[in-house]
Structures are given as structure tokens and as C-alpha cells.
Design an enzyme around this catalytic site. Sequence first.
Site, PDB file in Angstrom:
ATOM      1  N   GLN A 164     -68.031  51.432 -33.254  1.00 62.73           N
ATOM      2  CA  GLN A 164     -68.984  52.223 -32.889  1.00 62.73           C
ATOM      3  C   GLN A 164     -70.339  51.612 -33.476  1.00 62.73           C
ATOM      4  OE1 GLN A 164     -69.213  55.745 -32.096  1.00 62.73           O
ATOM      5  NE2 GLN A 164     -71.498  55.248 -32.560  1.00 62.73           N
TER       6      GLN A 164
ATOM      7  N   LYS B  49     -65.904  63.323 -30.850  1.00 63.24           N
ATOM      8  CA  LYS B  49     -65.048  62.180 -30.076  1.00 63.24           C
ATOM      9  C   LYS B  49     -63.865  62.432 -30.759  1.00 63.24           C
ATOM     10  CE  LYS B  49     -68.355  57.680 -29.382  1.00 63.24           C
ATOM     11  NZ  LYS B  49     -68.969  56.410 -29.932  1.00 63.24           N
TER      12      LYS B  49
ATOM     13  N   ASP C 273     -65.292  50.569 -24.785  1.00 62.04           N
ATOM     14  CA  ASP C 273     -66.478  50.994 -24.346  1.00 62.04           C
ATOM     15  C   ASP C 273     -67.071  50.006 -23.186  1.00 62.04           C
ATOM     16  OD1 ASP C 273     -67.483  52.997 -25.494  1.00 62.04           O
ATOM     17  OD2 ASP C 273     -68.050  51.465 -27.854  1.00 62.04           O
TER      18      ASP C 273
END
Length: 297
Positions: free
Chosen positions: A98, A54, A121
Site C-alpha cells: 500500500q 480490499k 498493482d
Amino acid sequence: MTATVIDGKAFAAKVRGQVGEHVAKLKEEHGITPGLAVVLVGEDPASQVYVKSKGKMTVEVGMKSVEHRMDETVSEADLLAMVQKLNDDPTIHGILVQLPLPGHLNSDLVINSIDPAKDVDGFHISNVGLLGTGQKSMVPCTPLGSLMMLRDHHGSLSGLNAVVIGRSNIVGKPMAQLLLGDSCTVTIAHSRTKDLPSVVRQADIVVAAVGRPQTVLGDWIKPGATVIDVGINRIDKPEGGTRLVGDADYESCAAVAGAITPVPGGVGPMTIACLLANTLTACCRSNGLTEPEGLTA
Ligand code: NDP
């Protein structure tokens, strides 16, 4: 019939290219650089690989990439303080914590502490509610990437029968909402669904998000249907070693389907591309600028 292979790797490269062009324009015309912060707690090897890639791709499209690694034993208060610091940082437009988090941390609490406008997200309860009511939101990356590939392949999805196998908050439910938003007739299947093969046989679009390797078989697929395989599973090879497979049995499904995403090289690369697209969208929205077309739902 041999299915058209939907090349997620190439599509993701195209999306990243579009994001990169917009980022360059934002810098040139407005002096703004979108920034993405990733918070990684602990040493989970898979999470470390995701976070590394990422970060690399964030920099490649010209964005600022910030990574905060926190010890596995970090307290909830310290993690929440980190999120708050990033919420308050005007150079950060996207925040990703995460998952999964270590067991002593309350994931819902942490995710819901992210500023919804920076929740790239799309997991914050406000964004879930906005998506569910058809309002502008941050959309979870994997379903968004899957939707983009479907729109690209079909043009309009209106009136198509879609079966989503899986009802997780991360994939199945938002995927179903997005397909409904594009006027598909949507069925959500799960582990209690009766006679899953016959449910799947009704589908023009099958989204497999089951979390079990090679579950969806070719004789479940209506000839010509499109199969989006979200699954990522590592299985043993008979000759030794391992390989990645999806939640659909690729060989048998590809023999019947009209189009199919491979694993690897299908939905996976689109997930990171959409994370970057979401960061760009968040940056444009927070600065009151027109957001790029085709990169949101
Ligand atoms: P979850 O385990 O959270 O959800 C799986 C869903 O599948 C559940 O709703 C479950 O039903 C359902 N299910 C399980 N077994 C069956 C069965 N035999 N028949 C019908 N339904 C079944 O997984 P996720 O949604 O998080 O992920 C799904 C897949 O996508 C995984 O393979 C994961 O690795 C992959 N993934 C890929 C990403 C990417 O970037 N490509 C990103 C995120 C996930 P029930 O609710 O009844 O238990």
C-alpha cells in the site's frame, strides 16, 4: 444534453461477480484458491480504510486474503524481507504494498522487489515496460477499470480522440498507453499544457486525473463526449461537513457530455474490482491456465 451516468458501482459488482465465478471454477476444477497479500506500513487512516475494504472484497469473491501490518518505523531490509517471503509463497498470487510508504523507505526499490508476475498493482518497472510496448502485463487497476467502462460504453474506441489530463505513473501514463492500445488518438495534458480548455474540447473521451477538485468545466467539454472522472477529493460543504467530488465539475460537465462517471460511485469501485481481477489473472498465468476473458486489457 443530459449525460448518461456510467454506474461504476454496478459495473464493479458485475466484475466482482465474474471474478467470483472464475474463482469457484478454479477451486472446483483445479483445487486452486487465488491469494492476495496486502502489506500496510504505518497507520495512515486513508490507507487503513482502503486495505480493510480490499481484504473484505477479496474474501467475498472466494479468494484467500492475507494482510501484513508493519510498524511505521520498519526498516527497508525488513520490508524487503517480507516482500521476498510473499514472492516465495506459492499460495500468494498477488502482492500489493500500500502506497504511500513512510519517507525513509524507497518506494521504487520496494515495488521493484515484488515478483512482476505477482505485481497486481502493475507498478513494477517490468510491467510498465511490457504495457508500454504493447505486451501482456499486469495493468494498473484504476486505468484498467476506466478502460473497461469505456469499452463497455463505446464498444470500439478505435479512432476516437482521447485527452488524458494528468501524467502520473499510477494513472495518467498507463491510461494513455491503454487508450493507445485501443487505437485512440491520445493527448496527455498536464500542468504545463497551454490552453487546456481548447485541448479538452477536441476530445471524444476525457479522462480527468488532475488531483484538483472540480477542475474540468462543462464549457471545456465537446457536446456528447465521455468524461471519466478519476479524481477523489474531499471538500467542505457550505452548510458544514465535507463531501467527495471528482476532478471534473459534475453538474456543468453532465449537462454537455454524452456520458460521465460520478464521484463517488464511478472509477473508485472499479479500482478494487480490477485488483481482484488482476489477482485472478496472475493466478491463472502462474498455473498455466487460460485467463478469463474481459478482465484484462
Ligand atoms: P498526481 O498528483 O500524481 O498527478 C496529477 C497530474 O495532474 C499531474 O500530472 C499534474 O501535472 C496534473 N495537473 C495538476 N494540476 C493541473 C492543472 N491545473 N492542469 C492540468 N494538469 C494538472 O495524481 P494521481 O495521478 O495519483 O491522481 C489523480 C487523481 O486521481 C487524484 O484526484 C487522486 O485522488 C485520484 N485517484 C483515484 C483513484 C481511484 O481509485 N479512483 C486511484 C488513484 C488516484 P504535472 O505532472 O505537470 O505536475
